[in-house]
Motif scaffolding. Sequence first.
Motif, PDB file in Angstrom:
ATOM      1  N   THR A 107       1.016  -1.247   0.004  1.00  0.00           N
ATOM      2  CA  THR A 107      -0.046   0.089   0.094  1.00  0.00           C
ATOM      3  C   THR A 107       0.817   1.274  -0.044  1.00  0.00           C
ATOM      4  N   THR A 110       3.731   2.155   5.013  1.00  0.00           N
ATOM      5  CA  THR A 110       4.995   2.091   5.715  1.00  0.00           C
ATOM      6  C   THR A 110       5.948   3.123   5.154  1.00  0.00           C
ATOM      7  N   VAL A 156       3.009 -13.055  -1.359  1.00  0.00           N
ATOM      8  CA  VAL A 156       4.333 -13.611  -1.760  1.00  0.00           C
ATOM      9  C   VAL A 156       5.166 -13.809  -0.552  1.00  0.00           C
TER      10      VAL A 156
HETATM   11  P1  5GP Z   1       2.861  -1.658   3.035  1.00  0.00           P
HETATM   12  O1  5GP Z   1       2.839  -0.593   4.001  1.00  0.00           O
HETATM   13  O2  5GP Z   1       3.498  -0.743   1.797  1.00  0.00           O
HETATM   14  O3  5GP Z   1       1.270  -1.863   2.636  1.00  0.00           O
HETATM   15  O4  5GP Z   1       3.422  -2.904   3.257  1.00  0.00           O
HETATM   16  C1  5GP Z   1       4.343  -2.916   4.076  1.00  0.00           C
HETATM   17  C2  5GP Z   1       4.900  -4.246   4.555  1.00  0.00           C
HETATM   18  O5  5GP Z   1       3.899  -5.314   4.647  1.00  0.00           O
HETATM   19  C3  5GP Z   1       5.997  -4.872   4.020  1.00  0.00           C
HETATM   20  O6  5GP Z   1       7.138  -4.400   4.271  1.00  0.00           O
HETATM   21  C4  5GP Z   1       5.950  -6.552   4.116  1.00  0.00           C
HETATM   22  O7  5GP Z   1       6.318  -6.469   5.526  1.00  0.00           O
HETATM   23  C5  5GP Z   1       4.274  -6.452   4.278  1.00  0.00           C
HETATM   24  N1  5GP Z   1       3.802  -6.911   2.994  1.00  0.00           N
HETATM   25  C6  5GP Z   1       3.118  -6.377   2.098  1.00  0.00           C
HETATM   26  N2  5GP Z   1       3.000  -7.415   1.120  1.00  0.00           N
HETATM   27  C7  5GP Z   1       3.372  -8.340   1.547  1.00  0.00           C
HETATM   28  C8  5GP Z   1       3.430 -10.002   0.979  1.00  0.00           C
HETATM   29  O8  5GP Z   1       2.879 -10.145  -0.522  1.00  0.00           O
HETATM   30  N3  5GP Z   1       3.988 -10.864   1.490  1.00  0.00           N
HETATM   31  C9  5GP Z   1       4.706 -10.579   2.645  1.00  0.00           C
HETATM   32  N4  5GP Z   1       5.115 -11.734   3.253  1.00  0.00           N
HETATM   33  N5  5GP Z   1       4.618  -9.177   3.283  1.00  0.00           N
HETATM   34  C10 5GP Z   1       4.118  -8.388   2.824  1.00  0.00           C
END
Ligand code: 5GP
Length: 178
Positions: A107, A110, A156
Amino acid sequence: MDPIHLHDKTFIPYLSEQEIHDAVVLLARQINLDYRGKDLVFLSVLNGSFMFTSDLMKHILLPCEISFMKVSSYQGTESTGRVDELIGLNSPIAGKHVILLEDIVDTGVTIDKIIKLLELNGPKSIEVCAILYKKEAHIGTNIPKYFGFEIPNKFVVGYGLDYDQHGRNLPAIYQLKN
Ligand code: 5GP
Ligand code: MG
């Protein structure tokens, strides 16, 4: 490559070790060109990016610093809710060019949070380098300048990424079978 099983789920091969290696070399090459002569610090966001960081750094030919950190969210004492904090950021980044190393930008929430906190420390620039980018899931404001693969919005594991803490050790990347 065969499917793998972690806890209760099955994952199918998605990106091979060789494909990942080739992408990592290309990312390093681009960074080597873009940051020549600049005061550069890599900030690796643990835990997920440990393997990517290690592989990428072997191909970085520039003088640079490498540091590791975590982001934690905890419940504040007031009703304002969650407070975000960077843990372990012990390299001064003031006046330096920062590259944030992430396993995956999903998204983008983070990296947006991390960048907001890092900006308080007065870096000269901040860019994001992630091995994976789920562009169709992205709702944030910061877009990774460098990424290895744009992938669909599916879960993934492997190459540092976990499913309930398992699978980080896999040298390839696997997609959840559904
Ligand atoms: P964001 O804040 O960009 O949505 O996601 C941040 C964190 O979510 C990533 O650093 C990771 O730790 C976790 N994450 C997001 N998508 C995946 C995925 O497809 N697989 C895994 N194992 N972790 C994910
Ligand atoms: Mg992560």
